[in-house]
Design an enzyme around this catalytic site. Sequence first.
Site, PDB file in Angstrom:
ATOM      1  N   CYS A 378       0.444  -1.672   0.559  1.00 61.31           N
ATOM      2  CA  CYS A 378      -0.185  -0.191  -0.347  1.00 61.31           C
ATOM      3  C   CYS A 378       0.502   1.244   0.066  1.00 61.31           C
ATOM      4  CB  CYS A 378      -0.680   0.511   1.766  1.00 61.31           C
ATOM      5  SG  CYS A 378      -0.410   0.454   2.700  1.00 61.31           S
ATOM      6  N   HIS A 542      -3.576   6.117   8.847  1.00 63.48           N
ATOM      7  CA  HIS A 542      -2.267   6.048   9.552  1.00 63.48           C
ATOM      8  C   HIS A 542      -1.334   7.141   8.518  1.00 63.48           C
ATOM      9  CE1 HIS A 542      -3.026   2.976   6.458  1.00 63.48           C
ATOM     10  NE2 HIS A 542      -1.402   3.214   5.819  1.00 63.48           N
TER      11      HIS A 542
END
Length: 624
Positions: A378, A542
Site C-alpha cells: 500500500c 495512518h
Amino acid sequence: MLSANAKVKVQNFGRFLSNMVMPNIGAFIAWGFITALFIPTGWLPNETLAKLVGPMITYLLPLLIGYSGGKLIAGERGAVVGAIATAGVIVGTDIPMFLGAMIAGPTGGWAIKRFDKWADGKIKSGFEMLVNNFSSGIIGMILAILFFWLIGPAVKALSTMLAAGVDILVKAHLLPLTSIFVEPAKILFLNNAINHGIFSPLGIQQSQEFGQSIFFLIEANPGPGLGVLLAYIIFGKGTAKQTAGGATIIHFFGGIHEIYFPYVLMNPRLLLAVIAGGVSGVFTLVLFNAGLVAPASPGSIIAVLLMTPQNAIVGVLASVAIAATVSFVIASFFLKIQKEENGHSLEKMQAASKAMKSGVQFNTPARYQGVQKIFVACDAGMGSSAMGASMLRKKVKEAGLAIEVTNCAINDLPEDAQLVITHQDLTLRAKKHTPNAMHFSLNNFLDAHFYDNLVQDLSNTKVADLAKVSTLEPQEAPQTAFVLTEKQVFLGLKAANKEEAIRFAGERLVESGFVLPSYVDAMFEREKMVSTYLGEGIAVPHGTIEAKDAVLKTGVVVCQYPEGVKFNEDEEDSIAKLVIGIAAKNNEHLQVVSAITNALDNEDAIRILSETDDVEKVLALLKA
C-alpha cells in the site's frame, strides 16, 4: 490499434511525465504572474522585479523538473543526482531546458539507483554515509559534464532542422503547414531561430510593402494554447484541472505562452492539438488576408489587437477563435480518452477482483511456477497492507506452502518482485515500480475469498515442496513484543464523520508520545489517496510514507465506534466500528495487526471488539 501492453506502456509514460511536471505547476504559475506583471510590456512594469523572470525560467523551473524526475526513479538520492545532471543541461545551452530536464532528471535517478543496487551489501559498516554522499556527488558530476557537452550541439542541430523545415514550407507557399514545426518548437523553446531567422525579416519586409504581415501572428497566436487550457478546465483532473483556470488568464491576457507548455509536456499527445490549432489559425489568416503591422509582444490578445490594422480585425479575431476551437476539440478528445482508459483499467481490475471472489481463476496455475515471495503493498506499508499480509500469511501457512508473505510500501517494492497485491486504486502505480511482476487488485484488503482463491491456485501449481511446511515471516520481524495497554483503547465513541474519527485517533497518538503533531495532517493526506477502510467494519488510518520521520516510536490506538462511522460516501457498507490509528517505526505493530486478522475468523470476536464496554476484553482479544 495498439496492443493492451503497448497501451499500458503509453499510459505509464504519460503518468510519469505528468508526475514530473505537476508537483511544480505552482512554480510555473508564480513565474507566469511575475512575467505578466513586471516585464517592460507587462501590466506593472518594474525593472528590478523583472530580473526574476530570466533566472526562474532558465534555472529554477528546469531544476525543479529534474529534481522531481530523479525522485520518481530513486527517491531523495535520485532527486539530488537528477538536479545535478539537470544543471549540466541548463549551462550547456542558452535556452530554457524543460525537455533536457525531463531527460536528465530521470537519468540521474536511474544511475544512482543502479549504483545502489550494485553496492548493496558491499559497503563495510560505518562507511555507509561516506559512500552514499560521495557516490551521489561523483555520479552527479559525471552526468552534469556529459549533458553539458551533449546538449548544446543537440539543441543547435534540432533548432537548425526546425528552421530549415519552416523555410522550405514558406518558399513553397504552404504557410499553414509551418505550424507543424512552429508549435513543437515553441514547446521546446526552440522558436527563436524560426522567429528571428525567418519570420521577423519576412514580416518586416511584408509590413513595409503591404502595411501588415501574416508572419507576425504565426507564432504569437494565443489560440492553440487557449484551446488546450480550456480543455483541461473542462475535461482535466486533479491539479492540472485546478490550475488551468489561472494559467488561462496568464496565457490569454498576460501573453505568457510558456505557461501552457507544462500541460502539453506532461501529455505529449496534445502536441497534435496545438499543431492542428496553429494550422487552422494560419489558414484563417490566409483566407482573410489578415495580419499584424508589427510583432505582438507579449503575445496576449490585447497586444495582438493593438497591432492589428482596422481592416484585419475580423480576420485576426477569427484566426484566434478558430485556432482555439480546433485545439480545444482535439485536446478534449485526448483528455476524455485518457479518462476512459483509466476508467477501463479500473473496471478490469474490479472485474478481476469479482472473479476471484466468485471462485473464478483468472490466472492459470502455470503462471505461479517458482513464486517464492508475495508482497502486499500500500502507500505507506503500515496498516492496510499489513492486515492483508497477515491474513494471507495465515492461509499460506495452513496450506503448507513455503512462500514468504510480507507487506511493504509501494515505493519499497523490489524490482524482482514476483507477485504483488495492491488496492485497485494503487495498482497502476505499483506496476510502474515492478512492471515484470504479476499484479492483483482488490478493493478490500480483508477479502478472505480473494486470498482463498489465490492460495488454492498456488497450491495447485505446487510452487514449493509441500513436505516442507514453512511459513516465512517478514524479514524485519520485531525483536521485542509490542505492548498494547488500556491507555491506548477508547470505547463507546461517537463521530459525525470520518474526519472526526481520524483526528481523534491522530491526537491520541500524539498524546501518547508516539508521533509529532504533523503526523495528524499526514493521516488526512493518506486518506485522500485511498480510503483506509478495509472492510469487515475496520479502518486503519495512518500517515503517508513521507511522514515516517514524524513517528517517534511505534504505537497503536484502538477506537471503538459502536454506532459506526461512514468512511466511503459512495459505498453504503463502508461503516467502520473499529478505527485503529497506527504509527509504525518498524514492524512492532504487526502483533496487533495479526491479532485483528485472527479475530476475523471469529464473528463473536469482531462483535465483542465493536460493542463491548470492557477494555480488558479488548486487550485479551488483541493480545491473543
